[in-house]
Scaffold this motif. Sequence first.
Motif, PDB file in Angstrom:
ATOM      1  N   ASN A   8       0.816  -1.210   0.000  1.00  0.00           N
ATOM      2  CA  ASN A   8       0.000   0.000   0.000  1.00  0.00           C
ATOM      3  C   ASN A   8       0.854   1.266   0.000  1.00  0.00           C
ATOM      4  O   ASN A   8       0.403   2.337   0.387  1.00  0.00           O
ATOM      5  CB  ASN A   8      -0.958   0.014   1.193  1.00  0.00           C
ATOM      6  N   ASP A   9       2.095   1.140  -0.460  1.00  0.00           N
ATOM      7  CA  ASP A   9       2.985   2.292  -0.593  1.00  0.00           C
ATOM      8  C   ASP A   9       2.493   3.156  -1.760  1.00  0.00           C
ATOM      9  O   ASP A   9       2.420   2.675  -2.902  1.00  0.00           O
ATOM     10  CB  ASP A   9       4.411   1.813  -0.849  1.00  0.00           C
ATOM     11  N   PRO A  10       2.147   4.417  -1.514  1.00  0.00           N
ATOM     12  CA  PRO A  10       1.569   5.252  -2.582  1.00  0.00           C
ATOM     13  C   PRO A  10       2.577   5.793  -3.582  1.00  0.00           C
ATOM     14  O   PRO A  10       2.178   6.362  -4.608  1.00  0.00           O
ATOM     15  CB  PRO A  10       0.932   6.404  -1.798  1.00  0.00           C
ATOM     16  N   VAL A  11       3.853   5.637  -3.328  1.00  0.00           N
ATOM     17  CA  VAL A  11       4.867   6.173  -4.231  1.00  0.00           C
ATOM     18  C   VAL A  11       4.786   5.458  -5.585  1.00  0.00           C
ATOM     19  O   VAL A  11       4.740   4.230  -5.658  1.00  0.00           O
ATOM     20  CB  VAL A  11       6.279   6.014  -3.636  1.00  0.00           C
ATOM     21  N   GLY A  12       4.747   6.241  -6.662  1.00  0.00           N
ATOM     22  CA  GLY A  12       4.735   5.674  -8.003  1.00  0.00           C
ATOM     23  C   GLY A  12       3.355   5.484  -8.596  1.00  0.00           C
ATOM     24  O   GLY A  12       3.239   4.993  -9.716  1.00  0.00           O
ATOM     25  N   ARG A  39       4.132   9.832   2.348  1.00  0.00           N
ATOM     26  CA  ARG A  39       4.789   9.407   1.112  1.00  0.00           C
ATOM     27  C   ARG A  39       3.976   9.767  -0.137  1.00  0.00           C
ATOM     28  O   ARG A  39       4.361   9.433  -1.253  1.00  0.00           O
ATOM     29  CB  ARG A  39       5.062   7.898   1.160  1.00  0.00           C
ATOM     30  N   LEU A  40       2.870  10.473   0.043  1.00  0.00           N
ATOM     31  CA  LEU A  40       2.103  10.943  -1.102  1.00  0.00           C
ATOM     32  C   LEU A  40       2.820  12.100  -1.788  1.00  0.00           C
ATOM     33  O   LEU A  40       3.284  13.033  -1.122  1.00  0.00           O
ATOM     34  CB  LEU A  40       0.714  11.424  -0.658  1.00  0.00           C
ATOM     35  N   GLN A  69      -0.579  17.507   1.743  1.00  0.00           N
ATOM     36  CA  GLN A  69       0.556  17.096   0.898  1.00  0.00           C
ATOM     37  C   GLN A  69       0.493  17.739  -0.488  1.00  0.00           C
ATOM     38  O   GLN A  69       1.377  17.528  -1.318  1.00  0.00           O
ATOM     39  CB  GLN A  69       0.569  15.573   0.744  1.00  0.00           C
ATOM     40  N   GLY A  70      -0.590  18.484  -0.738  1.00  0.00           N
ATOM     41  CA  GLY A  70      -0.741  19.168  -2.020  1.00  0.00           C
ATOM     42  C   GLY A  70      -1.533  18.388  -3.047  1.00  0.00           C
ATOM     43  O   GLY A  70      -1.592  18.785  -4.222  1.00  0.00           O
ATOM     44  N   CYS A  71      -2.174  17.289  -2.642  1.00  0.00           N
ATOM     45  CA  CYS A  71      -2.874  16.416  -3.591  1.00  0.00           C
ATOM     46  C   CYS A  71      -4.272  16.929  -3.923  1.00  0.00           C
ATOM     47  O   CYS A  71      -4.946  17.525  -3.080  1.00  0.00           O
ATOM     48  CB  CYS A  71      -3.013  15.006  -3.003  1.00  0.00           C
ATOM     49  N   ARG A  72      -4.707  16.665  -5.144  1.00  0.00           N
ATOM     50  CA  ARG A  72      -6.115  16.836  -5.502  1.00  0.00           C
ATOM     51  C   ARG A  72      -6.884  15.685  -4.877  1.00  0.00           C
ATOM     52  O   ARG A  72      -6.384  14.553  -4.811  1.00  0.00           O
ATOM     53  CB  ARG A  72      -6.289  16.815  -7.028  1.00  0.00           C
ATOM     54  N   THR A  73      -8.105  15.961  -4.432  1.00  0.00           N
ATOM     55  CA  THR A  73      -8.857  14.922  -3.730  1.00  0.00           C
ATOM     56  C   THR A  73     -10.296  14.836  -4.222  1.00  0.00           C
ATOM     57  O   THR A  73     -10.824  15.763  -4.830  1.00  0.00           O
ATOM     58  CB  THR A  73      -8.871  15.189  -2.207  1.00  0.00           C
TER      59      THR A  73
END
Length: 280
Positions: free
Chosen positions: A186-190, A214-215, A240-244
């Motif tokens: 469940n690592d979100p990297v990549g 890690r997002l 983290q700056g993500c769109r949601t």
Amino acid sequence: MTQLITGHTRFIAHLGVPTESFRAPMIYNPYFDAHGIDVVVLPMGCEPEDYVTFLPLLARQRNFVGALVTMPFKKTTVALLDEASTAVQICGACNAVRRNEHGKLIGDMFDGQGFTRGVSRQGYMMRGVSALVVGAGGVGSSIAASLAEEGVSRLGLFDTDTDAALQLAEKLQRHYPCIVTSCGSNDPVGWDIVINATPLGMSSGDPMPIDVSRLLPDTFVGEVVMKQEETAFLAAAREQGCRTQIGTDMLYEQIPAYLEFFGLPTTKPDELRKLARLQY
């Protein structure tokens, strides 16, 4: 104006436990009221041990339009159907039931379609991107199937039940042989899109479904939990700056498809948002 229930009123059962997190009645019923549609959505907190007996009897009521099915009954419902859509067959879960003119129970699954329609409405193109779905239960399976249908190139599937994730991957490969699937992390990297398709967030103090630190800022983050508009997970992703995309967006987007399935006048998500009387 409060909708008047009479002897002519038909009902859509909203099945699940607990019912306290249900938002659908606060969206459907104002819409029905505004358009003079004599139908109501009623929350029904059936106990799990009663459900297999309860649903077939409920569907025999003369004023039964259909049922919205949520946790923990989406998988159990499949074995009670006479006919299942392709989506139900892929997911092994069902969130909509109606009775046809011959008295047969027909099932479909709209969670995934609701999620991907919401993403598209935000202008995010899914074809060729990668997506991590955390949770391989009914809603997670449906979202994964819809993402595959939208043309994502790579799907990551994670569940604490490893077998559930592996079985979902096998079904997806069978129906979408060009897609690349992976399980176990469940690592979100990549990943371009990351979705929480678990119940984590329904209770205060729940752990995060992933390590949000890690997002990356360009990740699109989605949520299925509807107990509050912005969960702790989405708030952390936004930091983290993500769109949601909030959980209720998925609900608004799938309701027009539900209405068509039930043979009722349909509408657009914008009207539903305008009329809704949501409380959290």
